[in-house]
Design a protein around this motif. Structure first.
Motif, PDB file in Angstrom:
ATOM      1  N   ASP A 181      -7.030  -0.579   8.137  1.00 31.34           N
ATOM      2  CA  ASP A 181      -5.765  -0.114   7.572  1.00 31.34           C
ATOM      3  C   ASP A 181      -5.079  -1.111   6.657  1.00 31.34           C
ATOM      4  O   ASP A 181      -4.314  -0.732   5.776  1.00 31.34           O
ATOM      5  CB  ASP A 181      -4.788   0.156   8.731  1.00 31.34           C
ATOM      6  CG  ASP A 181      -4.881   1.589   9.182  1.00 31.34           C
ATOM      7  OD1 ASP A 181      -5.681   2.330   8.582  1.00 31.34           O
ATOM      8  OD2 ASP A 181      -4.160   1.961  10.133  1.00 31.34           O
ATOM      9  N   GLN A 182      -5.325  -2.395   6.905  1.00 33.15           N
ATOM     10  CA  GLN A 182      -4.649  -3.425   6.115  1.00 33.15           C
ATOM     11  C   GLN A 182      -5.271  -3.620   4.731  1.00 33.15           C
ATOM     12  O   GLN A 182      -4.659  -4.252   3.858  1.00 33.15           O
ATOM     13  CB  GLN A 182      -4.700  -4.772   6.854  1.00 33.15           C
ATOM     14  CG  GLN A 182      -3.787  -4.851   8.063  1.00 33.15           C
ATOM     15  CD  GLN A 182      -3.653  -6.279   8.568  1.00 33.15           C
ATOM     16  OE1 GLN A 182      -4.619  -7.022   8.565  1.00 33.15           O
ATOM     17  NE2 GLN A 182      -2.450  -6.650   8.992  1.00 33.15           N
ATOM     18  N   TYR A 228       3.234   0.569   3.279  1.00 31.10           N
ATOM     19  CA  TYR A 228       2.902  -0.544   4.161  1.00 31.10           C
ATOM     20  C   TYR A 228       2.753  -1.808   3.320  1.00 31.10           C
ATOM     21  O   TYR A 228       2.112  -1.784   2.268  1.00 31.10           O
ATOM     22  CB  TYR A 228       1.596  -0.227   4.893  1.00 31.10           C
ATOM     23  CG  TYR A 228       1.012  -1.384   5.671  1.00 31.10           C
ATOM     24  CD1 TYR A 228       1.587  -1.802   6.878  1.00 31.10           C
ATOM     25  CD2 TYR A 228      -0.105  -2.071   5.196  1.00 31.10           C
ATOM     26  CE1 TYR A 228       1.055  -2.877   7.582  1.00 31.10           C
ATOM     27  CE2 TYR A 228      -0.645  -3.142   5.900  1.00 31.10           C
ATOM     28  CZ  TYR A 228      -0.065  -3.542   7.091  1.00 31.10           C
ATOM     29  OH  TYR A 228      -0.584  -4.608   7.785  1.00 31.10           O
ATOM     30  N   VAL A 254      -2.912 -12.711   6.276  1.00 25.96           N
ATOM     31  CA  VAL A 254      -1.723 -11.879   6.394  1.00 25.96           C
ATOM     32  C   VAL A 254      -0.746 -12.602   7.314  1.00 25.96           C
ATOM     33  O   VAL A 254      -1.014 -12.765   8.505  1.00 25.96           O
ATOM     34  CB  VAL A 254      -2.069 -10.494   6.965  1.00 25.96           C
ATOM     35  CG1 VAL A 254      -0.797  -9.697   7.238  1.00 25.96           C
ATOM     36  CG2 VAL A 254      -2.982  -9.733   6.009  1.00 25.96           C
ATOM     37  N   VAL A 303       2.321  -6.291   3.106  1.00 28.24           N
ATOM     38  CA  VAL A 303       1.968  -7.554   3.769  1.00 28.24           C
ATOM     39  C   VAL A 303       2.359  -8.730   2.863  1.00 28.24           C
ATOM     40  O   VAL A 303       2.481  -8.575   1.643  1.00 28.24           O
ATOM     41  CB  VAL A 303       0.449  -7.680   4.054  1.00 28.24           C
ATOM     42  CG1 VAL A 303      -0.034  -6.569   4.969  1.00 28.24           C
ATOM     43  CG2 VAL A 303      -0.358  -7.722   2.760  1.00 28.24           C
ATOM     44  N   ASP A 309       0.863  -1.174   0.000  1.00 31.71           N
ATOM     45  CA  ASP A 309       0.000   0.000   0.000  1.00 31.71           C
ATOM     46  C   ASP A 309       0.904   1.229   0.000  1.00 31.71           C
ATOM     47  O   ASP A 309       1.512   1.572   1.019  1.00 31.71           O
ATOM     48  CB  ASP A 309      -0.883  -0.035   1.250  1.00 31.71           C
ATOM     49  CG  ASP A 309      -1.866   1.125   1.298  1.00 31.71           C
ATOM     50  OD1 ASP A 309      -1.927   1.898   0.329  1.00 31.71           O
ATOM     51  OD2 ASP A 309      -2.570   1.246   2.324  1.00 31.71           O
ATOM     52  N   ALA A 331      -3.192  -2.978   1.388  1.00 34.93           N
ATOM     53  CA  ALA A 331      -2.109  -3.931   1.112  1.00 34.93           C
ATOM     54  C   ALA A 331      -2.664  -5.313   0.785  1.00 34.93           C
ATOM     55  O   ALA A 331      -2.168  -5.994  -0.130  1.00 34.93           O
ATOM     56  CB  ALA A 331      -1.165  -4.005   2.313  1.00 34.93           C
ATOM     57  N   ILE A 332      -3.715  -5.722   1.486  1.00 33.12           N
ATOM     58  CA  ILE A 332      -4.342  -7.014   1.196  1.00 33.12           C
ATOM     59  C   ILE A 332      -4.901  -7.022  -0.229  1.00 33.12           C
ATOM     60  O   ILE A 332      -4.703  -7.966  -0.996  1.00 33.12           O
ATOM     61  CB  ILE A 332      -5.470  -7.318   2.221  1.00 33.12           C
ATOM     62  CG1 ILE A 332      -4.866  -7.588   3.609  1.00 33.12           C
ATOM     63  CG2 ILE A 332      -6.328  -8.489   1.758  1.00 33.12           C
ATOM     64  CD1 ILE A 332      -5.908  -7.753   4.718  1.00 33.12           C
ATOM     65  N   LYS A 367       6.528  -1.824   7.397  1.00 34.30           N
ATOM     66  CA  LYS A 367       6.234  -0.490   6.863  1.00 34.30           C
ATOM     67  C   LYS A 367       7.439   0.433   7.006  1.00 34.30           C
ATOM     68  O   LYS A 367       8.371   0.153   7.775  1.00 34.30           O
ATOM     69  CB  LYS A 367       5.016   0.115   7.547  1.00 34.30           C
ATOM     70  CG  LYS A 367       5.207   0.427   9.003  1.00 34.30           C
ATOM     71  CD  LYS A 367       3.954   1.053   9.580  1.00 34.30           C
ATOM     72  CE  LYS A 367       4.027   1.107  11.087  1.00 34.30           C
ATOM     73  NZ  LYS A 367       2.802   1.575  11.710  1.00 34.30           N
ATOM     74  N   GLU A 397       3.974  -8.487   8.070  1.00 32.86           N
ATOM     75  CA  GLU A 397       3.738  -7.098   7.656  1.00 32.86           C
ATOM     76  C   GLU A 397       4.967  -6.249   7.932  1.00 32.86           C
ATOM     77  O   GLU A 397       5.805  -6.585   8.780  1.00 32.86           O
ATOM     78  CB  GLU A 397       2.485  -6.508   8.317  1.00 32.86           C
ATOM     79  CG  GLU A 397       2.474  -6.578   9.823  1.00 32.86           C
ATOM     80  CD  GLU A 397       1.204  -5.957  10.438  1.00 32.86           C
ATOM     81  OE1 GLU A 397       0.559  -5.133   9.790  1.00 32.86           O
ATOM     82  OE2 GLU A 397       0.898  -6.288  11.591  1.00 32.86           O
TER      83      GLU A 397
END
Lengths: 316, 316
Positions: free
Chosen positions: B296-297, B14, B23, B16, B7, B300-301, B28, B26
């Motif tokens: 927040d994830q 960030y 996940v 993952v 992300d 990236a997911i 960042k 992780e």
């Protein structure tokens, strides 16, 4: 390979035979006011017979004024008399025609498809069709295919909001495009202004006869102040809705047709084009807003194309 | 089968490792403010290395804040420092990672995809993702696929018009959703009201520190009059935009996420749900407006899912 296309309207049923992209025959009759859905089925069969019957015809397509599901069931059609519950129009017409394949879609969808395949939007894959008449209808083409949606009611452009909480729409909602750009909405507004003391040629014309698209053209040609103002609002609202659709969907072509747009001519569509461009989020978006080219025949032509594409599984 | 999702934000990067939908790692770091696009490429490589490198990784996906074309070129990214012309981010990162397949998409698109595949929109095929933060971003899923559009910029929900000609948006346009529902737009409005004599806790909080989503939550919890009013307008505007999108596209699921929505919690999304329902054209449309669940994830997911789906051609 011939296909029959039927444009089923609230006042008339118009049909064509489409042969290799050309209209080779046409026929029409009034939409029966009695007899409900089965009366309409018989009237469609009558138009098919006027067109020369089904010999050599591969399929029939029908554009219907309402929400149509994937099985050809017309779920809602408030403009057709006696049509108060879902009716399997495709199946009923097919039965009446000896089992010939019949495809049914919404009238605005088929009008958009006609412009996409044979009209002003040829060559584009991402198109918004706008039909400005009593109301404002829309058809959305994405990646070359009509967007119908899970319940089959996509494309209700006229009921997108352009001014939250503002002018009341015929559907009861507020601030919808149709309240500003549909003939019904403009007529209602003109009468309200007249009631408040601001008379207009439009209201004058409406006293003698039902207001038509020609009445609007006439009042505009006479520089009637209220008409000029109403059409300015209509143009701006159409531009706003187009800009919103382009921001959301990244469309490159908008085709504007329908009775009022056809009657007001290319100058009207040019004004809509300018209004849309002024309001675009990405100023350099490759957008063209063009007049529909198939006019009154568009609906029936598009219906025949729906038959061709769904019945024969022909390539887009 | 593992995929890395990145992300790429204006302030942080960030990443993952996604393994079978979970996940498993992780990492960042800050987005470099110097070095332009190549500096960002190096920083992404650094995050990949923090994640354990690319052994056993089938592909990398990146969600980038800007317009991304089908080839992984980021055309515009105003929030990334020194990113003033198109840059082939996918190719550059791939080169840096020894030729590993890299897919790039817009950050809001990947956030929507994440909610679709692993979050709140699972089971739906026609989804609007709304991310309310500094601005308002949108992702559109139709028939199970993300709508990107011919120029790759579809989904600009924040720049749909809800009030034609009204409040000025950060982009210069007028009446856009983002002007009412984005943090930046609300903050600007609060300052304007303060300048006109109507002070607020929001402006007070903004004097000491930069306003965050938490500042809004705090001012709301304190029943600050201006904040209450601004959030009412935001809710109404979000409802309007949702109702317009549903009318146009026949969507059945709307997922609301992003920093501000996450911070204000499910109660905020419930209010948006009510506002949307009130404004629906078809009152019985099967619509659900739900909070995003990946927080927040999500970005990236979703980026890892883009890698999975585009690199491996996996089924949706």
């Amino acid at each position: 390979m011939s296909h029959i296309g039927i444009d089923l309207g609230g006042t008339k049923i118009y049909g064509v035979v489409l042969d290799d992209g050309n209209v080779v025959r046409e026929a029409k009759r009034k939409t029966p006011v009695r007899g409900g859905p089965m009366g309409v089925v018989d009237a469609i069969a009558d138009v098919v017979s006027q067109l020369g019957g089904t010999d050599g015809v591969t399929g029939v397509g029908i554009g219907a004024p309402g929400a149509v599901d994937a099985l050809g069931v017309v779920q809602r059609a408030p403009n057709l008399p006696g049509w108060d519950q879902p009716f399997p129009l495709g199946g009923a017409v097919s039965e009446c025609l000896g089992g010939l394949a019949v495809a049914v879609d919404n009238d605005v969808n088929v009008g958009t498809l006609a412009e996409l395949r044979l009209g002003a939007a040829q060559g584009s894959a991402d198109v918004l069709g706008i039909f400005v008449g009593t109301g404002v209808g829309g058809g959305v083409v994405l990646d070359g295919a009509l967007r119908r949606g899970p319940t089959g009611v996509a494309g209700e452009l006229g009921h997108m909001v352009v001014r939250q909480g503002a002018r009341k729409c015929g559907c009861g909602g507020r601030g919808h495009l149709e309240a500003y750009a549909g003939r019904w909405g403009m007529e209602k507004r003109a009468r309200r202004l007249a009631a408040d003391g601001q008379d207009s040629l439009l209201v004058e014309l409406g006293k003698k006869n039902r207001l038509t698209s020609s009445s609007f053209a006439k009042a505009l040609a006479a520089d009637d102040e209220v008409t000029v103002e109403l059409l300015e609002e209509a143009v701006a609202a159409l531009g706003t809705a187009i800009a919103s659709c382009v921001a959301l969907l990244d469309l490159d072509t908008v085709v504007v047709g329908g009775g009022l747009a056809d009657r007001l001519g290319p100058g009207f569509v040019e004004r809509v084009d300018s209004a849309a461009r002024e309001q675009l989020f990405l100023k350099d978006a490759p957008l063209r807003v063009v007049p529909a080219t198939l006019g009154d025949q568009g609906g029936a032509i598009g219906a025949a194309r729906v038959a061709l594409e769904s019945v024969d599984g022909a390539d887009r």
